[in-house]
Design an enzyme around this catalytic site. Structure first.
Site, PDB file in Angstrom:
ATOM      1  N   SER A   1       0.884  -1.183   0.000  1.00 21.25           N
ATOM      2  CA  SER A   1       0.000   0.000   0.000  1.00 21.25           C
ATOM      3  C   SER A   1       0.912   1.219   0.000  1.00 21.25           C
ATOM      4  CB  SER A   1      -0.830  -0.015   1.286  1.00 21.25           C
ATOM      5  OG  SER A   1      -1.370   1.263   1.553  1.00 21.25           O
TER       6      SER A   1
ATOM      7  N   TYR B   1      -1.846  -1.919  10.750  1.00 21.97           N
ATOM      8  CA  TYR B   1      -2.006  -2.158   9.307  1.00 21.97           C
ATOM      9  C   TYR B   1      -0.868  -1.512   8.511  1.00 21.97           C
ATOM     10  CZ  TYR B   1      -3.737  -1.807   4.539  1.00 21.97           C
ATOM     11  OH  TYR B   1      -3.839  -1.866   3.167  1.00 21.97           O
TER      12      TYR B   1
HETATM   13  N1  LIG Z   1      -8.688  -0.976  -0.903  1.00 25.00           N
HETATM   14  C1  LIG Z   1      -7.682  -0.183  -0.642  1.00 25.00           C
HETATM   15  O1  LIG Z   1      -7.838   1.041  -0.494  1.00 25.00           O
HETATM   16  C2  LIG Z   1      -6.281  -0.737  -0.573  1.00 25.00           C
HETATM   17  C3  LIG Z   1      -5.203   0.165  -0.674  1.00 25.00           C
HETATM   18  C4  LIG Z   1      -3.921  -0.337  -0.601  1.00 25.00           C
HETATM   19  C5  LIG Z   1      -3.694  -1.673  -0.437  1.00 25.00           C
HETATM   20  N2  LIG Z   1      -4.752  -2.533  -0.340  1.00 25.00           N
HETATM   21  C6  LIG Z   1      -4.459  -3.958  -0.149  1.00 25.00           C
HETATM   22  O2  LIG Z   1      -5.022  -4.675  -1.230  1.00 25.00           O
HETATM   23  C7  LIG Z   1      -5.235  -6.027  -0.826  1.00 25.00           C
HETATM   24  C8  LIG Z   1      -6.620  -6.458  -1.259  1.00 25.00           C
HETATM   25  O3  LIG Z   1      -7.585  -5.695  -0.552  1.00 25.00           O
HETATM   26  P1  LIG Z   1      -8.928  -5.164  -1.222  1.00 25.00           P
HETATM   27  O4  LIG Z   1      -8.915  -3.704  -1.142  1.00 25.00           O
HETATM   28  O5  LIG Z   1      -9.144  -5.805  -2.531  1.00 25.00           O
HETATM   29  O6  LIG Z   1      -9.997  -5.654  -0.125  1.00 25.00           O
HETATM   30  P2  LIG Z   1     -11.115  -6.784  -0.181  1.00 25.00           P
HETATM   31  O7  LIG Z   1     -12.058  -6.548  -1.296  1.00 25.00           O
HETATM   32  O8  LIG Z   1     -11.627  -6.810   1.212  1.00 25.00           O
HETATM   33  O9  LIG Z   1     -10.321  -8.125  -0.500  1.00 25.00           O
HETATM   34  C9  LIG Z   1      -9.630  -8.853   0.461  1.00 25.00           C
HETATM   35  C10 LIG Z   1      -9.490 -10.284  -0.017  1.00 25.00           C
HETATM   36  O10 LIG Z   1      -8.771 -11.014   0.970  1.00 25.00           O
HETATM   37  C11 LIG Z   1      -9.528 -12.151   1.355  1.00 25.00           C
HETATM   38  N3  LIG Z   1      -9.344 -12.432   2.762  1.00 25.00           N
HETATM   39  C12 LIG Z   1      -9.708 -11.671   3.822  1.00 25.00           C
HETATM   40  N4  LIG Z   1      -9.457 -12.309   4.965  1.00 25.00           N
HETATM   41  C13 LIG Z   1      -8.909 -13.502   4.619  1.00 25.00           C
HETATM   42  C14 LIG Z   1      -8.462 -14.616   5.353  1.00 25.00           C
HETATM   43  N5  LIG Z   1      -8.557 -14.653   6.691  1.00 25.00           N
HETATM   44  N6  LIG Z   1      -7.962 -15.692   4.694  1.00 25.00           N
HETATM   45  C15 LIG Z   1      -7.901 -15.677   3.350  1.00 25.00           C
HETATM   46  N7  LIG Z   1      -8.315 -14.653   2.591  1.00 25.00           N
HETATM   47  C16 LIG Z   1      -8.825 -13.574   3.222  1.00 25.00           C
HETATM   48  C17 LIG Z   1     -10.987 -11.781   1.072  1.00 25.00           C
HETATM   49  O11 LIG Z   1     -11.819 -12.909   0.810  1.00 25.00           O
HETATM   50  P3  LIG Z   1     -12.635 -13.696   1.952  1.00 25.00           P
HETATM   51  O12 LIG Z   1     -13.285 -12.656   2.813  1.00 25.00           O
HETATM   52  O13 LIG Z   1     -13.577 -14.564   1.199  1.00 25.00           O
HETATM   53  O14 LIG Z   1     -11.619 -14.496   2.686  1.00 25.00           O
HETATM   54  C18 LIG Z   1     -10.839 -10.959  -0.213  1.00 25.00           C
HETATM   55  O15 LIG Z   1     -10.780 -11.805  -1.316  1.00 25.00           O
HETATM   56  C19 LIG Z   1      -5.017  -6.055   0.689  1.00 25.00           C
HETATM   57  O16 LIG Z   1      -3.745  -6.591   0.957  1.00 25.00           O
HETATM   58  C20 LIG Z   1      -5.070  -4.590   1.079  1.00 25.00           C
HETATM   59  O17 LIG Z   1      -4.317  -4.339   2.230  1.00 25.00           O
HETATM   60  C21 LIG Z   1      -6.037  -2.102  -0.411  1.00 25.00           C
END
Ligand SMILES: NC(=O)c1ccc[n+]([C@@H]2O[C@H](COP(=O)([O-])OP(=O)(O)OC[C@H]3O[C@@H](n4cnc5c(N)ncnc54)[C@H](OP(=O)(O)O)[C@@H]3O)[C@@H](O)[C@H]2O)c1
Length: 258
Positions: free
Chosen positions: A138, A151
């Site tokens: 991130s 985080y």
């Molecule tokens: N959105 C943002 O603003 C942002 C910015 C920078 C970085 N990121 C990073 O991008 C990555 C993806 O996040 P996202 O924004 O796409 O959020 P998201 O839509 O909440 O996706 C998170 C994914 O991780 C899975 N997950 C969550 N808990 C888990 C567990 N205990 N075991 C296995 N899988 C798990 C979820 O599926 P299930 O719930 O089905 O397990 C989902 O597929 C993360 O690493 C986040 O830190 C996000």
């Protein structure tokens, strides 16, 4: 057949990364907890792009499951050329008032499971003399993040680890890319009990395309979007205490809108 594994593939950035990889001819192992969502995505991608997609449900909040996931993939007798460590969660609030078990799960998912998956698949990549690893961090990896301190620290870990590993692998055909998105339009904020800003929000597909291009070029760090690049660059120039205060104000501001 060329294979990639994507963690956290059920929604958001991971789902978009799976789509971009499938579009580019990669068959996939996709993993997250919610199997139904993975199965739906697998059918959709197989139909759309004619690749094979295998869904596996694993809870990466226990790093032992990362080992089990690797063993399960080994049984498929396929060669994973691209490992995408995308699964991650956040948690908003003052550290002292947080649910400590949720923070431990965060560390398991964002750090421990990422490390173990990288370790296992990298050993195979070394044998094959080829591999690409994409670790999703991130822009928060570049500074401290009061109100989401654990985080941000987890993402700083991912960035530092990725850079160190990339250097260890220099001169080989195994490359490590650390993808650093800014705020992205996913469920992340809701699950983290934070309210997403409307400003400077990227779409997951845009992030995924940038990540894929960076991986293809063998780039070590990809900060997604012009404004986020400016933020990361400016962060280097500010005194750290001032920077931390600024992030604190921004984070607090987000909370007021909840
Ligand atoms: N959105 C943002 O603003 C942002 C910015 C920078 C970085 N990121 C990073 O991008 C990555 C993806 O996040 P996202 O924004 O796409 O959020 P998201 O839509 O909440 O996706 C998170 C994914 O991780 C899975 N997950 C969550 N808990 C888990 C567990 N205990 N075991 C296995 N899988 C798990 C979820 O599926 P299930 O719930 O089905 O397990 C989902 O597929 C993360 O690493 C986040 O830190 C996000």
């Amino acid at each position: 057949m060329k294979w990639a594994l994507v963690s956290g593939a059920g929604s958001g950035i991971g789902k978009a990364l799976s789509e971009v990889l499938a579009q580019n001819g990669f068959s996939l192992v996709i993993t997250a907890r919610n199997l139904k969502r993975l199965e739906d995505l697998a059918s959709e991608l197989e139909e759309k792009y004619g690749v094979k997609v295998i869904p596996f449900s694993f809870d990466l909040a226990d790093h032992a499951n990362a080992d089990l996931l690797y063993e399960r993939v080994k049984k498929l007798e396929i060669r994973i050329d691209i490992l995408v460590n995308n699964a991650g969660i956040g948690d908003y609030g003052y550290f002292v008032d947080s649910d400590i078990d949720k923070l431990s799960r965060l560390i398991e998912i964002n750090i421990q499971s990422l490390i173990r998956l990288t370790y296992h698949f990298l050993k195979d990549m070394r044998q094959n003399n080829f591999g690409r690893i994409v670790n999703v961090a991130s822009i928060g990896a570049f500074f401290a993040g009061p109100l989401m301190s654990v985080y941000y620290a987890s993402k700083a870990f991912v960035l530092s680890f990725s850079e160190g590993l990339a250097q260890e692998l220099e001169g080989t055909d195994i490359k490590v890319t650390c993808l650093c998105p800014g705020p992205t339009n996913t469920d992340f904020f809701t699950k983290a009990n934070a309210k997403a800003a409307k400003f400077n929000m990227s779409e997951p597909l845009f992030v995924a395309k940038k990540g894929y291009q960076a991986m293809k070029k063998g780039k070590r760090i990809e900060v997604v979007g012009v404004l986020n690049k400016v933020i990361v660059f400016s962060a280097r120039l500010l005194p750290r205490r001032l920077l931390t205060k600024a992030v604190y104000l921004v984070q607090g501001h987000l909370k007021e809108r909840v």
